[in-house]
Write an enzyme that holds these catalytic residues in place. Structure first.
Site, PDB file in Angstrom:
ATOM      1  N   HIS A  19      52.635   9.956  26.784  1.00  0.00           N
ATOM      2  CA  HIS A  19      51.640   8.903  26.556  1.00  0.00           C
ATOM      3  C   HIS A  19      51.413   8.710  25.044  1.00  0.00           C
ATOM      4  CE1 HIS A  19      49.996  10.134  30.756  1.00  0.00           C
ATOM      5  NE2 HIS A  19      50.599   8.975  30.895  1.00  0.00           N
ATOM      6  N   LYS A  43      41.223   8.368  43.982  1.00  0.00           N
ATOM      7  CA  LYS A  43      42.129   9.449  43.593  1.00  0.00           C
ATOM      8  C   LYS A  43      41.300  10.702  43.350  1.00  0.00           C
ATOM      9  CE  LYS A  43      46.067   7.084  41.550  1.00  0.00           C
ATOM     10  NZ  LYS A  43      46.959   7.006  40.391  1.00  0.00           N
ATOM     11  N   ARG A  92      59.785   5.035  31.441  1.00  0.00           N
ATOM     12  CA  ARG A  92      60.668   6.183  31.201  1.00  0.00           C
ATOM     13  C   ARG A  92      62.066   5.967  31.744  1.00  0.00           C
ATOM     14  NH1 ARG A  92      56.355  10.027  34.009  1.00  0.00           N
ATOM     15  NH2 ARG A  92      56.453   8.139  35.271  1.00  0.00           N
ATOM     16  N   SER A 130      52.232  13.336  34.204  1.00  0.00           N
ATOM     17  CA  SER A 130      51.000  14.116  34.373  1.00  0.00           C
ATOM     18  C   SER A 130      51.107  15.012  35.591  1.00  0.00           C
ATOM     19  CB  SER A 130      49.801  13.183  34.522  1.00  0.00           C
ATOM     20  OG  SER A 130      49.639  12.401  33.367  1.00  0.00           O
TER      21      SER A 130
HETATM   22  O1  PNS Z   1      48.795   5.917  34.869  1.00  0.00           O
HETATM   23  P1  PNS Z   1      49.037   5.067  36.091  1.00  0.00           P
HETATM   24  O2  PNS Z   1      48.417   5.716  37.309  1.00  0.00           O
HETATM   25  O3  PNS Z   1      50.494   4.752  36.281  1.00  0.00           O
HETATM   26  O4  PNS Z   1      48.271   3.664  35.835  1.00  0.00           O
HETATM   27  C1  PNS Z   1      48.214   2.648  36.819  1.00  0.00           C
HETATM   28  C2  PNS Z   1      47.171   1.570  36.421  1.00  0.00           C
HETATM   29  C3  PNS Z   1      45.841   2.203  36.125  1.00  0.00           C
HETATM   30  C4  PNS Z   1      47.645   0.809  35.214  1.00  0.00           C
HETATM   31  C5  PNS Z   1      47.060   0.586  37.625  1.00  0.00           C
HETATM   32  O5  PNS Z   1      46.904   1.306  38.811  1.00  0.00           O
HETATM   33  C6  PNS Z   1      45.889  -0.385  37.493  1.00  0.00           C
HETATM   34  O6  PNS Z   1      45.896  -1.251  36.651  1.00  0.00           O
HETATM   35  N1  PNS Z   1      44.845  -0.202  38.337  1.00  0.00           N
HETATM   36  C7  PNS Z   1      43.652  -1.007  38.330  1.00  0.00           C
HETATM   37  C8  PNS Z   1      43.524  -1.800  39.630  1.00  0.00           C
HETATM   38  C9  PNS Z   1      44.406  -3.026  39.570  1.00  0.00           C
HETATM   39  O7  PNS Z   1      44.260  -3.901  38.750  1.00  0.00           O
HETATM   40  N2  PNS Z   1      45.386  -3.102  40.512  1.00  0.00           N
HETATM   41  C10 PNS Z   1      46.323  -4.166  40.597  1.00  0.00           C
HETATM   42  C11 PNS Z   1      47.446  -4.023  39.572  1.00  0.00           C
HETATM   43  S1  PNS Z   1      48.989  -3.888  40.378  1.00  0.00           S
END
Ligand code: PNS
Length: 161
Positions: A19, A43, A92, A130
């Site tokens: 990150h 989560k 990645r 993570s």
């Molecule tokens: O670190 P991650 O878990 O890969 O991040 C994922 C994240 C937080 C970017 C994504 O789940 C998100 O934006 N969640 C907020 C809810 C949302 O907007 N969902 C629709 C987007 S597909």
């Protein structure tokens, strides 16, 4: 002149050197980069949002234009509320790219003005996640090459509770 503020959203449970690599590559592209922790009650994170934010603040403290925030709900709503000009996501490998493209398309369908930039991670961090870091920590392994010293301490504290 308007500030070009970008958001780097994620779960960051916890923030890794992968990150940090994305932050270091993205920060010079914008006036300000906000690393934002998703508050997702569904989560079951190891670290609460405040702890994750503090660990990120520590990791990025040497980079002047990077700040830390958190958000709940849809990313596009937060994006518009805060007048971001771009979403930054690290990629990645090809699996990441597939998932990221799907998210980018959904976000663009929800809000047309959302712009997304993918940052390829440096090859040395291509396998760091993570969840793998937590798995190594849970089994007593050395995580220092994957995370910053503060995060390593926090992981150790968590597993020795
Ligand atoms: O670190 P991650 O878990 O890969 O991040 C994922 C994240 C937080 C970017 C994504 O789940 C998100 O934006 N969640 C907020 C809810 C949302 O907007 N969902 C629709 C987007 S597909």
């Amino acid at each position: 002149m308007t500030m070009r503020k970008a958001v780097y959203p994620g779960t960051f449970d916890p923030f890794t050197r992968g990150h940090l690599d994305v932050v270091e590559q993205a920060a010079p592209l914008f006036d300000e980069l906000i690393v934002s922790v998703l508050h997702n009650p569904n989560k079951r994170p190891w670290f609460d949002v405040e702890t994750r934010m503090a660990l990120i603040r520590d990791a990025v403290s040497g980079i002047g234009n990077v700040h830390v925030d958190s958000f709940e709900g849809l990313l596009v709503d937060y994006y518009q509320r805060k007048s971001f000009v771009c979403v930054v996501r690290g990629v990645r490998n090809d699996l990441d790219l597939q998932a990221e493209l799907a998210m980018a398309h959904v976000n663009r369908s929800l809000a047309e003005d959302v712009r997304v930039v993918f940052i390829p991670t440096s090859p040395v961090f291509g396998f760091v996640s993570s969840s793998l870091v937590k798995d190594v920590a849970m089994h007593g392994g050395d995580v220092s090459q994957f995370v910053t010293p503060r995060v390593a301490e926090a992981l150790l504290a968590h597993v020795s509770r």
